[in-house]
Design an enzyme around this catalytic site. Sequence first.
Site, mmCIF file in Angstrom:
data_model
loop_
_atom_site.group_PDB
_atom_site.id
_atom_site.type_symbol
_atom_site.label_atom_id
_atom_site.label_comp_id
_atom_site.label_asym_id
_atom_site.label_seq_id
_atom_site.Cartn_x
_atom_site.Cartn_y
_atom_site.Cartn_z
ATOM 1 N N SER A 8 2.157 103.304 47.320
ATOM 2 C CA SER A 8 2.604 104.396 46.445
ATOM 3 C C SER A 8 4.026 104.172 45.921
ATOM 4 O O SER A 8 4.297 103.203 45.221
ATOM 5 C CB SER A 8 2.477 105.724 47.196
ATOM 6 O OG SER A 8 2.730 106.817 46.366
ATOM 7 N N ASP B 175 4.609 106.967 39.563
ATOM 8 C CA ASP B 175 5.035 106.137 40.682
ATOM 9 C C ASP B 175 4.165 104.886 40.742
ATOM 10 O O ASP B 175 3.342 104.649 39.847
ATOM 11 C CB ASP B 175 4.973 106.925 41.999
ATOM 12 C CG ASP B 175 3.556 107.304 42.397
ATOM 13 O OD1 ASP B 175 2.688 107.387 41.507
ATOM 14 O OD2 ASP B 175 3.311 107.527 43.602
ATOM 15 N N ASP C 59 1.568 103.826 42.321
ATOM 16 C CA ASP C 59 0.105 103.850 42.277
ATOM 17 C C ASP C 59 -0.437 104.886 41.305
ATOM 18 O O ASP C 59 -1.644 105.100 41.236
ATOM 19 C CB ASP C 59 -0.493 104.065 43.679
ATOM 20 C CG ASP C 59 -0.337 105.484 44.185
ATOM 21 O OD1 ASP C 59 0.674 106.124 43.844
ATOM 22 O OD2 ASP C 59 -1.224 105.947 44.928
#
Length: 450
Positions: free
Chosen positions: A103, A242, A244
Amino acid sequence: MTRKWFGTDGVRGQVGDSVIHPEWVLRLGWAAGHVLTADASGRPQVVIGKDTRLSGYMLESALESGLAAAGVDVLLVGPLPTPAIAYLTRTLRADAGIVISASHNPYQDNGIKFFSGDGYKLPDAQEEAIEAWMDRPMTLSASERLGKARRVEDAVGRYVEFCKTTFPADLDLRGMHLVLDCAHGANYKVAPMIFGELGATLDFLGTEPNGININDQVGSTHPDALCREVLRSGADVGIAFDGDGDRLVLVDEHGELLDGDEILWLLARDMCQRGHLAGVVGTVMSNLALEQALADCGVPMLRTPVGDRYVLEAMRSHGYPLGGESSGHIITSANTTGDGVLAALQILGILRRSGQTLAALRAGYRPFPQVLTSVRMAGAQDLLDQPLARQLIADAEGRLAGTGRLLVRPSGTEPVLRIMVEAAAADLASAVAATLTAALSDLALSAASS
Protein backbone atom coordinates in the site's frame (compact mmCIF):
# COMPACT_ATOMS: atom_id res chain seq x y z
CA MET A 1 -8.20 -16.85 18.31
CA THR A 2 -5.23 -14.48 18.06
CA ARG A 3 -3.85 -14.23 14.54
CA LYS A 4 -0.13 -14.81 14.27
CA TRP A 5 0.69 -13.14 10.96
CA PHE A 6 -2.37 -11.36 9.60
CA GLY A 7 -2.91 -7.69 10.48
CA THR A 8 -5.73 -5.33 9.52
CA ASP A 9 -4.87 -5.64 5.83
CA GLY A 10 -3.36 -9.05 5.20
CA VAL A 11 0.28 -9.89 5.85
CA ARG A 12 2.91 -7.18 5.63
CA GLY A 13 6.58 -6.70 6.48
CA GLN A 14 10.03 -5.85 5.23
CA VAL A 15 11.22 -7.83 2.23
CA GLY A 16 13.61 -10.55 3.35
CA ASP A 17 12.28 -10.95 6.86
CA SER A 18 10.82 -14.25 8.06
CA VAL A 19 7.43 -13.50 6.51
CA ILE A 20 7.97 -11.49 3.30
CA HIS A 21 10.36 -14.13 2.05
CA PRO A 22 9.86 -16.40 -0.99
CA GLU A 23 10.01 -19.62 1.03
CA TRP A 24 7.35 -18.41 3.47
CA VAL A 25 5.17 -16.92 0.72
CA LEU A 26 5.35 -20.22 -1.18
CA ARG A 27 3.85 -21.93 1.85
CA LEU A 28 1.29 -19.12 2.24
CA GLY A 29 0.12 -19.65 -1.34
CA TRP A 30 -0.21 -23.38 -0.73
CA ALA A 31 -2.18 -22.87 2.50
CA ALA A 32 -4.42 -20.17 1.00
CA GLY A 33 -5.04 -22.37 -2.02
CA HIS A 34 -6.50 -25.08 0.16
CA VAL A 35 -8.61 -22.75 2.31
CA LEU A 36 -9.92 -20.33 -0.30
CA THR A 37 -10.90 -22.97 -2.85
CA ALA A 38 -12.30 -25.58 -0.47
CA ASP A 39 -15.81 -25.08 -1.83
CA ALA A 40 -14.81 -24.59 -5.47
CA SER A 41 -16.92 -26.28 -8.09
CA GLY A 42 -14.67 -27.56 -10.84
CA ARG A 43 -11.04 -26.55 -11.15
CA PRO A 44 -10.29 -23.68 -8.71
CA GLN A 45 -8.87 -20.37 -9.94
CA VAL A 46 -7.19 -17.48 -8.10
CA VAL A 47 -6.36 -14.02 -9.52
CA ILE A 48 -2.98 -12.53 -8.59
CA GLY A 49 -2.22 -8.82 -9.02
CA LYS A 50 0.52 -6.59 -7.65
CA ASP A 51 1.78 -3.04 -7.38
CA THR A 52 5.06 -1.81 -8.88
CA ARG A 53 7.56 -2.88 -6.18
CA LEU A 54 10.62 -4.70 -7.45
CA SER A 55 10.04 -7.51 -4.96
CA GLY A 56 6.64 -8.18 -6.51
CA TYR A 57 8.14 -10.35 -9.24
CA MET A 58 9.75 -12.65 -6.69
CA LEU A 59 6.68 -12.90 -4.47
CA GLU A 60 4.36 -13.40 -7.43
CA SER A 61 6.38 -16.43 -8.52
CA ALA A 62 6.38 -17.85 -5.00
CA LEU A 63 2.61 -17.47 -4.65
CA GLU A 64 2.05 -18.96 -8.08
CA SER A 65 4.12 -22.04 -7.15
CA GLY A 66 2.36 -22.51 -3.83
CA LEU A 67 -1.08 -22.26 -5.39
CA ALA A 68 -0.12 -24.65 -8.20
CA ALA A 69 1.13 -27.15 -5.62
CA ALA A 70 -2.34 -27.01 -4.02
CA GLY A 71 -3.97 -27.75 -7.37
CA VAL A 72 -5.11 -24.19 -8.10
CA ASP A 73 -4.94 -22.43 -11.45
CA VAL A 74 -3.55 -18.90 -11.39
CA LEU A 75 -4.72 -15.88 -13.41
CA LEU A 76 -1.95 -13.27 -13.60
CA VAL A 77 -2.99 -9.65 -14.24
CA GLY A 78 0.27 -7.80 -13.49
CA PRO A 79 0.47 -4.32 -11.90
CA LEU A 80 -3.06 -3.15 -11.16
CA PRO A 81 -4.64 -1.31 -8.22
CA THR A 82 -6.09 -3.31 -5.35
CA PRO A 83 -9.71 -2.43 -6.25
CA ALA A 84 -9.10 -3.75 -9.77
CA ILE A 85 -8.21 -7.14 -8.31
CA ALA A 86 -11.43 -7.14 -6.28
CA TYR A 87 -13.40 -6.31 -9.44
CA LEU A 88 -11.61 -8.87 -11.64
CA THR A 89 -11.99 -11.61 -9.04
CA ARG A 90 -15.76 -11.16 -9.23
CA THR A 91 -16.10 -10.73 -12.98
CA LEU A 92 -13.73 -13.57 -13.89
CA ARG A 93 -15.69 -15.82 -11.50
CA ALA A 94 -12.49 -16.74 -9.68
CA ASP A 95 -12.56 -18.42 -6.30
CA ALA A 96 -10.27 -15.81 -4.71
CA GLY A 97 -8.01 -12.85 -5.45
CA ILE A 98 -4.58 -11.98 -4.09
CA VAL A 99 -2.83 -8.60 -4.14
CA ILE A 100 0.94 -8.28 -3.62
CA SER A 101 1.37 -4.81 -2.14
CA ALA A 102 2.34 -2.85 0.96
CA SER A 103 0.00 0.00 0.00
CA HIS A 104 1.45 3.34 1.16
CA ASN A 105 4.64 1.85 2.67
CA PRO A 106 8.12 2.35 1.10
CA TYR A 107 9.47 -0.09 -1.46
CA GLN A 108 11.47 -2.06 1.12
CA ASP A 109 8.17 -3.40 2.44
CA ASN A 110 5.69 -5.67 0.75
CA GLY A 111 2.61 -7.62 1.68
CA ILE A 112 -0.06 -10.10 0.67
CA LYS A 113 -3.78 -9.46 0.98
CA PHE A 114 -6.68 -11.63 -0.05
CA PHE A 115 -10.16 -11.31 -1.51
CA SER A 116 -12.85 -13.96 -1.45
CA GLY A 117 -14.63 -14.90 -4.66
CA ASP A 118 -17.22 -12.15 -4.17
CA GLY A 119 -14.51 -9.47 -4.07
CA TYR A 120 -14.64 -8.77 -0.34
CA LYS A 121 -11.66 -8.93 1.99
CA LEU A 122 -11.45 -12.10 4.03
CA PRO A 123 -13.17 -12.37 7.40
CA ASP A 124 -11.01 -13.15 10.41
CA ALA A 125 -12.13 -16.79 10.43
CA GLN A 126 -10.69 -17.49 6.98
CA GLU A 127 -7.41 -15.76 7.80
CA GLU A 128 -7.18 -17.90 10.92
CA ALA A 129 -7.85 -21.00 8.82
CA ILE A 130 -5.00 -20.08 6.47
CA GLU A 131 -2.67 -19.65 9.45
CA ALA A 132 -3.70 -23.09 10.73
CA TRP A 133 -2.86 -24.66 7.35
CA MET A 134 0.57 -23.01 7.49
CA ASP A 135 1.48 -25.37 10.34
CA ARG A 136 0.72 -28.50 8.30
CA PRO A 137 3.33 -30.47 6.35
CA MET A 138 3.36 -29.17 2.77
CA THR A 139 2.25 -31.86 0.35
CA LEU A 140 1.73 -31.69 -3.41
CA SER A 141 -1.42 -32.44 -5.33
CA ALA A 142 -1.25 -35.38 -7.68
CA SER A 143 0.74 -34.59 -10.82
CA GLU A 144 -2.36 -34.51 -13.02
CA ARG A 145 -4.04 -32.09 -10.60
CA LEU A 146 -1.28 -29.51 -10.25
CA GLY A 147 -2.30 -25.98 -11.12
CA LYS A 148 -1.19 -23.93 -14.10
CA ALA A 149 -0.93 -20.22 -14.78
CA ARG A 150 -2.02 -17.91 -17.57
CA ARG A 151 -1.94 -14.16 -18.07
CA VAL A 152 -5.19 -12.22 -18.48
CA GLU A 153 -4.22 -10.04 -21.41
CA ASP A 154 -7.21 -7.68 -21.27
CA ALA A 155 -7.18 -7.09 -17.49
CA VAL A 156 -6.27 -3.40 -17.81
CA GLY A 157 -8.99 -2.73 -20.36
CA ARG A 158 -11.62 -4.53 -18.30
CA TYR A 159 -10.99 -2.33 -15.25
CA VAL A 160 -10.69 0.89 -17.28
CA GLU A 161 -14.07 0.31 -18.91
CA PHE A 162 -15.67 -0.61 -15.58
CA CYS A 163 -14.47 2.64 -14.00
CA LYS A 164 -15.75 4.72 -16.90
CA THR A 165 -19.23 3.20 -16.56
CA THR A 166 -19.49 4.65 -13.02
CA PHE A 167 -19.22 8.21 -14.38
CA PRO A 168 -22.53 9.80 -15.49
CA ALA A 169 -23.17 8.81 -19.10
CA ASP A 170 -24.41 12.29 -20.02
CA LEU A 171 -21.24 14.01 -18.75
CA ASP A 172 -17.58 14.12 -19.65
CA LEU A 173 -14.41 15.85 -18.43
CA ARG A 174 -13.70 17.98 -21.49
CA GLY A 175 -12.29 21.36 -20.51
CA MET A 176 -11.24 20.16 -17.04
CA HIS A 177 -7.54 20.33 -16.18
CA LEU A 178 -6.39 17.65 -13.73
CA VAL A 179 -3.07 16.73 -12.16
CA LEU A 180 -2.82 12.98 -11.45
CA ASP A 181 -0.32 11.74 -8.86
CA CYS A 182 -0.15 7.95 -9.06
CA ALA A 183 2.64 7.52 -6.46
CA HIS A 184 4.73 5.57 -8.99
CA GLY A 185 2.35 2.80 -8.01
CA ALA A 186 -0.33 0.49 -9.33
CA ASN A 187 -2.48 3.25 -10.89
CA TYR A 188 0.33 4.55 -13.10
CA LYS A 189 -1.19 3.05 -16.25
CA VAL A 190 -4.94 2.82 -15.69
CA ALA A 191 -5.64 6.22 -14.11
CA PRO A 192 -4.26 8.26 -17.04
CA MET A 193 -6.29 6.08 -19.41
CA ILE A 194 -9.54 6.49 -17.46
CA PHE A 195 -9.43 10.26 -16.95
CA GLY A 196 -7.92 10.86 -20.38
CA GLU A 197 -10.59 8.85 -22.20
CA LEU A 198 -13.25 10.87 -20.37
CA GLY A 199 -11.77 13.99 -21.97
CA ALA A 200 -9.72 15.68 -19.23
CA THR A 201 -6.52 17.59 -19.89
CA LEU A 202 -3.88 15.86 -17.76
CA ASP A 203 -0.58 16.61 -16.09
CA PHE A 204 1.23 13.86 -14.22
CA LEU A 205 3.24 13.09 -11.11
CA GLY A 206 4.34 9.64 -9.99
CA THR A 207 3.68 7.80 -13.25
CA GLU A 208 7.18 6.46 -13.91
CA PRO A 209 7.70 3.49 -11.57
CA ASN A 210 11.14 1.89 -11.46
CA GLY A 211 10.50 -0.66 -8.72
CA ILE A 212 11.98 1.36 -5.86
CA ASN A 213 10.36 4.81 -6.11
CA ILE A 214 6.82 3.84 -5.09
CA ASN A 215 5.38 6.37 -2.58
CA ASP A 216 8.72 8.23 -2.56
CA GLN A 217 7.70 11.85 -1.84
CA VAL A 218 4.64 11.44 -4.05
CA GLY A 219 1.13 10.06 -3.69
CA SER A 220 -1.59 10.46 -1.11
CA THR A 221 0.80 10.22 1.85
CA HIS A 222 3.10 12.93 0.42
CA PRO A 223 0.74 15.45 -1.22
CA ASP A 224 2.97 18.53 -1.02
CA ALA A 225 4.30 18.02 -4.55
CA LEU A 226 0.76 17.77 -5.88
CA CYS A 227 -0.29 20.97 -4.09
CA ARG A 228 2.63 22.82 -5.68
CA GLU A 229 1.95 21.39 -9.14
CA VAL A 230 -1.74 22.33 -9.08
CA LEU A 231 -0.80 25.93 -8.28
CA ARG A 232 2.02 26.00 -10.85
CA SER A 233 -0.09 24.55 -13.67
CA GLY A 234 -3.34 26.34 -12.85
CA ALA A 235 -5.18 23.01 -12.74
CA ASP A 236 -8.78 22.68 -11.58
CA VAL A 237 -8.21 19.64 -9.36
CA GLY A 238 -5.29 17.55 -8.12
CA ILE A 239 -5.84 13.82 -7.55
CA ALA A 240 -3.42 11.64 -5.56
CA PHE A 241 -3.53 7.90 -4.99
CA ASP A 242 -1.34 5.69 -2.83
CA GLY A 243 0.87 2.84 -4.03
CA ASP A 244 -1.91 0.30 -4.49
CA GLY A 245 -4.61 2.75 -5.57
CA ASP A 246 -7.21 2.24 -2.84
CA ARG A 247 -6.65 5.66 -1.22
CA LEU A 248 -7.50 9.11 -2.52
CA VAL A 249 -6.78 12.70 -1.49
CA LEU A 250 -7.68 15.78 -3.52
CA VAL A 251 -6.27 19.28 -3.98
CA ASP A 252 -8.48 22.22 -4.93
CA GLU A 253 -7.56 24.97 -7.39
CA HIS A 254 -6.00 27.01 -4.57
CA GLY A 255 -3.58 24.21 -3.67
CA GLU A 256 -5.51 23.24 -0.52
CA LEU A 257 -5.71 19.59 0.50
CA LEU A 258 -8.91 17.56 1.05
CA ASP A 259 -8.45 14.38 3.10
CA GLY A 260 -10.67 11.31 3.20
CA ASP A 261 -13.06 12.77 5.78
CA GLU A 262 -13.79 15.82 3.64
CA ILE A 263 -14.19 13.71 0.49
CA LEU A 264 -16.61 11.50 2.41
CA TRP A 265 -18.56 14.58 3.48
CA LEU A 266 -18.85 15.90 -0.09
CA LEU A 267 -20.13 12.53 -1.31
CA ALA A 268 -22.55 12.21 1.60
CA ARG A 269 -23.96 15.70 1.14
CA ASP A 270 -24.55 15.08 -2.56
CA MET A 271 -26.32 11.80 -1.82
CA CYS A 272 -28.52 13.59 0.73
CA GLN A 273 -29.40 16.31 -1.76
CA ARG A 274 -30.38 13.77 -4.39
CA GLY A 275 -32.25 11.41 -2.08
CA HIS A 276 -32.16 9.57 1.26
CA LEU A 277 -28.87 8.50 2.85
CA ALA A 278 -29.36 5.86 5.54
CA GLY A 279 -26.00 6.44 7.16
CA VAL A 280 -22.23 6.70 6.81
CA VAL A 281 -19.47 4.59 8.33
CA GLY A 282 -16.24 6.19 9.53
CA THR A 283 -13.57 5.07 11.97
CA VAL A 284 -12.31 6.12 15.38
CA MET A 285 -9.88 8.37 13.48
CA SER A 286 -12.58 10.26 11.57
CA ASN A 287 -12.66 13.97 12.37
CA LEU A 288 -15.39 15.12 14.73
CA ALA A 289 -16.35 17.76 12.15
CA LEU A 290 -17.48 14.99 9.79
CA GLU A 291 -19.76 13.50 12.42
CA GLN A 292 -21.23 16.90 13.26
CA ALA A 293 -21.75 17.87 9.61
CA LEU A 294 -23.56 14.59 8.94
CA ALA A 295 -25.70 15.07 12.05
CA ASP A 296 -26.75 18.49 10.75
CA CYS A 297 -28.12 16.67 7.69
CA GLY A 298 -29.86 14.08 9.85
CA VAL A 299 -27.46 11.33 8.79
CA PRO A 300 -26.12 8.95 11.45
CA MET A 301 -22.42 8.08 11.48
CA LEU A 302 -21.08 4.80 12.82
CA ARG A 303 -17.43 4.52 13.92
CA THR A 304 -15.37 1.34 13.56
CA PRO A 305 -11.77 0.37 14.33
CA VAL A 306 -9.20 1.57 11.79
CA GLY A 307 -9.12 -0.55 8.64
CA ASP A 308 -11.28 -0.39 5.52
CA ARG A 309 -12.28 -4.03 6.03
CA TYR A 310 -14.04 -3.04 9.28
CA VAL A 311 -15.67 -0.08 7.56
CA LEU A 312 -17.02 -2.34 4.84
CA GLU A 313 -18.25 -4.96 7.32
CA ALA A 314 -20.23 -2.24 9.13
CA MET A 315 -21.60 -0.87 5.85
CA ARG A 316 -22.87 -4.31 4.88
CA SER A 317 -24.36 -5.15 8.27
CA HIS A 318 -26.18 -1.78 8.60
CA GLY A 319 -27.09 -1.27 4.95
CA TYR A 320 -25.14 1.99 4.67
CA PRO A 321 -24.00 2.83 1.10
CA LEU A 322 -20.99 4.98 1.97
CA GLY A 323 -17.99 4.71 4.25
CA GLY A 324 -14.34 5.58 4.52
CA GLU A 325 -11.29 6.63 6.46
CA SER A 326 -9.43 9.88 7.01
CA SER A 327 -6.48 8.38 5.13
CA GLY A 328 -8.53 8.33 1.93
CA HIS A 329 -10.07 4.87 1.75
CA ILE A 330 -13.49 5.67 0.27
CA ILE A 331 -15.93 2.81 -0.20
CA THR A 332 -19.14 3.15 -2.20
CA SER A 333 -21.63 0.65 -3.54
CA ALA A 334 -19.79 0.63 -6.87
CA ASN A 335 -17.02 -1.68 -5.65
CA THR A 336 -16.30 -4.04 -2.77
CA THR A 337 -13.27 -2.24 -1.38
CA GLY A 338 -11.73 1.24 -1.22
CA ASP A 339 -11.26 2.58 -4.75
CA GLY A 340 -9.44 5.88 -5.31
CA VAL A 341 -10.38 6.18 -8.98
CA LEU A 342 -14.09 5.59 -8.42
CA ALA A 343 -14.21 8.10 -5.55
CA ALA A 344 -12.42 10.71 -7.67
CA LEU A 345 -14.85 10.14 -10.54
CA GLN A 346 -17.80 10.67 -8.21
CA ILE A 347 -16.39 13.99 -6.96
CA LEU A 348 -15.70 15.12 -10.54
CA GLY A 349 -19.26 14.16 -11.45
CA ILE A 350 -20.55 16.41 -8.65
CA LEU A 351 -18.40 19.27 -9.94
CA ARG A 352 -19.73 18.78 -13.46
CA ARG A 353 -23.37 18.68 -12.41
CA SER A 354 -23.07 21.68 -10.08
CA GLY A 355 -20.81 23.83 -12.25
CA GLN A 356 -18.86 24.74 -9.10
CA THR A 357 -15.14 24.70 -8.46
CA LEU A 358 -13.79 22.31 -5.84
CA ALA A 359 -12.98 25.21 -3.51
CA ALA A 360 -16.57 26.45 -3.74
CA LEU A 361 -17.96 22.95 -3.26
CA ARG A 362 -16.07 22.42 -0.02
CA ALA A 363 -16.84 25.84 1.49
CA GLY A 364 -18.24 25.65 4.99
CA TYR A 365 -16.58 22.43 6.12
CA ARG A 366 -14.24 23.19 9.04
CA PRO A 367 -12.36 20.19 10.42
CA PHE A 368 -11.22 20.18 14.02
CA PRO A 369 -7.42 20.60 14.26
CA GLN A 370 -6.01 17.08 14.35
CA VAL A 371 -2.39 16.13 14.97
CA LEU A 372 -1.11 12.69 13.98
CA THR A 373 2.23 11.38 15.23
CA SER A 374 3.83 7.95 15.58
CA VAL A 375 6.49 6.09 17.49
CA ARG A 376 8.31 3.37 15.54
CA MET A 377 8.72 0.38 17.80
CA ALA A 378 8.07 -3.32 18.16
CA GLY A 379 5.64 -4.59 20.78
CA ALA A 380 3.41 -1.51 20.79
CA GLN A 381 0.54 -3.30 22.51
CA ASP A 382 2.85 -4.54 25.28
CA LEU A 383 3.95 -0.96 25.88
CA LEU A 384 0.34 0.24 26.13
CA ASP A 385 -0.34 -2.41 28.75
CA GLN A 386 2.27 -0.87 31.08
CA PRO A 387 0.83 1.19 33.98
CA LEU A 388 3.16 4.11 33.20
CA ALA A 389 1.96 4.27 29.59
CA ARG A 390 -1.66 4.26 30.74
CA GLN A 391 -0.88 7.08 33.15
CA LEU A 392 0.81 9.16 30.43
CA ILE A 393 -2.26 8.76 28.23
CA ALA A 394 -4.60 9.65 31.10
CA ASP A 395 -2.57 12.81 31.79
CA ALA A 396 -2.84 13.80 28.12
CA GLU A 397 -6.60 13.27 28.17
CA GLY A 398 -6.76 15.43 31.28
CA ARG A 399 -5.08 18.31 29.43
CA LEU A 400 -7.81 18.16 26.79
CA ALA A 401 -10.40 18.56 29.55
CA GLY A 402 -13.26 17.29 27.42
CA THR A 403 -12.58 19.69 24.52
CA GLY A 404 -11.13 17.10 22.15
CA ARG A 405 -10.31 13.45 21.50
CA LEU A 406 -7.21 11.31 22.03
CA LEU A 407 -6.51 7.96 20.40
CA VAL A 408 -3.38 5.84 20.90
CA ARG A 409 -3.23 2.52 19.04
CA PRO A 410 -0.79 0.05 17.54
CA SER A 411 -0.73 0.08 13.74
CA GLY A 412 -2.18 -2.99 12.11
CA THR A 413 0.24 -2.80 9.18
CA GLU A 414 3.55 -1.50 10.58
CA PRO A 415 5.62 -1.78 13.80
CA VAL A 416 4.37 1.65 14.85
CA LEU A 417 2.41 3.18 17.72
CA ARG A 418 0.02 5.78 16.28
CA ILE A 419 -1.15 8.83 18.23
CA MET A 420 -4.03 11.10 17.26
CA VAL A 421 -4.95 14.26 19.16
CA GLU A 422 -7.97 16.33 18.15
CA ALA A 423 -8.98 19.58 19.85
CA ALA A 424 -10.91 22.76 19.17
CA ALA A 425 -7.65 24.73 19.50
CA ALA A 426 -4.77 23.81 17.19
CA ASP A 427 -2.06 24.85 19.65
CA LEU A 428 -3.54 22.62 22.36
CA ALA A 429 -3.69 19.62 20.00
CA SER A 430 -0.07 20.18 18.95
CA ALA A 431 1.19 20.58 22.51
CA VAL A 432 -0.59 17.49 23.83
CA ALA A 433 0.58 15.40 20.87
CA ALA A 434 4.21 16.54 21.20
CA THR A 435 4.37 15.87 24.94
CA LEU A 436 2.72 12.45 24.75
CA THR A 437 4.79 11.35 21.73
CA ALA A 438 8.05 12.29 23.45
CA ALA A 439 7.04 10.55 26.68
CA LEU A 440 5.96 7.33 24.95
CA SER A 441 9.12 7.37 22.80
CA ASP A 442 11.26 7.61 25.94
CA LEU A 443 9.29 4.78 27.52
CA ALA A 444 9.73 2.62 24.43
CA LEU A 445 13.50 3.23 24.40
CA SER A 446 13.72 2.40 28.08
CA ALA A 447 11.74 -0.82 27.58
CA ALA A 448 13.91 -1.84 24.60
CA SER A 449 17.15 -1.35 26.55
CA SER A 450 16.01 -3.13 29.69
